[in-house]
Design an enzyme around this catalytic site. Sequence first.
Site, short mmCIF file in Angstrom:
data_model
loop_
_atom_site.label_atom_id
_atom_site.label_comp_id
_atom_site.label_asym_id
_atom_site.label_seq_id
_atom_site.Cartn_x
_atom_site.Cartn_y
_atom_site.Cartn_z
N HIS A 75 0.82 -1.22 0.00
CA HIS A 75 0.00 0.00 0.00
C HIS A 75 0.85 1.27 0.00
CE1 HIS A 75 0.43 -0.07 4.52
NE2 HIS A 75 0.45 1.24 4.34
N ASP A 109 0.11 -7.55 1.44
CA ASP A 109 0.55 -6.18 1.63
C ASP A 109 2.08 -6.07 1.64
OD1 ASP A 109 0.24 -3.46 1.83
OD2 ASP A 109 -0.07 -3.44 4.00
N SER A 129 4.84 2.69 7.83
CA SER A 129 4.42 1.52 7.05
C SER A 129 5.57 1.01 6.18
CB SER A 129 3.23 1.87 6.16
OG SER A 129 2.09 2.11 6.93
#
Length: 371
Positions: free
Chosen positions: A110, A140, A218
């Site tokens: 993402h 992911d 992230s």
Amino acid sequence: MNMIFNQSGRMNSFTLLFIVLIGLWFIFARPEITPKRESAPPRIVTARGDLAADEQSTIELFERTSPSVAYITTSQIRRDFFSLNVYEIPRGTGSGFVWDTDGHIVTNYHVIEDANSVEVTLSDGTVKKGKVVGISAEKDLAVLSVSAPSTSLQPIIIGESDNLLVGQKVFAIGNPFGLDHTLTAGIVSALDREIESVTGQTIRGVIQTDAAINPGNSGGPLLDSAGRLVGVNTAIYSPAGQNAGIGFAVPVEIVNRVVPDLIKYGKNIRPGLGVTIANNTINKRLNIDGLLIIDVLEGSAADRAGIRGTSRGNVDIELGDIIKAINGKKITSFDDLRNELDNYKIGDQVTVEIIRDGMIRSVQIILEEVG
């Protein structure tokens, strides 16, 4: 002069009152004048002494591991509606880490999703163009490659997450809000959590931590106290979108299984049975406790094992086999099936428990590659 003294030569009462008030002001209301003093010397510094053992350990961990962490920025192409000019605008930021000395950088899918260009800033400050090598949206995860000398690439140390314990110390390094190489510390708050990937598929076995994870973290590494990678920071649970003490990381076992495929094939090579499964709506409508097989790919492992698909008879539809379990693990949804098969590799043999004609049977199937 007549205003001050009257005809008898005496001071008039108004002037006398004014003088008295001025005198009182000088006595009681004027600011106090502080006498000049010599400048005060600074306080003597007290020696700190040695750092505590856990402090020294954390410092050493950061110094040893931070060179493996990268800062990722992405941008998108936009075309002006009126002038038709093309512009490149910032899209977002994230973190990543060096996987090997060949220039492979691991991050979240993402982080780079829908990006037209990616830049990777290495720990020495050099900015490199990042090329997307492979993606696994359902896990992911993504792998980028950069052209950089091996001397500037320090691969992260790989650990394990299967033996993590709740309460164990963990550390997150990343670039929250664009602030490079930020270290946060916490503990493993829970294990075997489930989160939803951008594809809607459930990622299982996820690590929950209270180490502060904010936007920009992230894709960065979650480390144990030995500085080993135990997970990839992927999500936070917060209505405000910022750290609220609940962060999640994809476990390193998934990372270490998926990343080599992304480097070699550009995608996650998944083991499968060679069957098409009915969607959840059909299963619920037919009140099926398991997964109904709609079709069996000709020549597939399931076909060779004699698995039957659904077919149309002369009058009614003849339902195919119903998958109940894989190696004893109950299967109730397509999500269950994919996640269970992800625990194996191509060539592994599994026992598939099926229902056929109301009877439970066990079939041995050798897993093969599926698209």
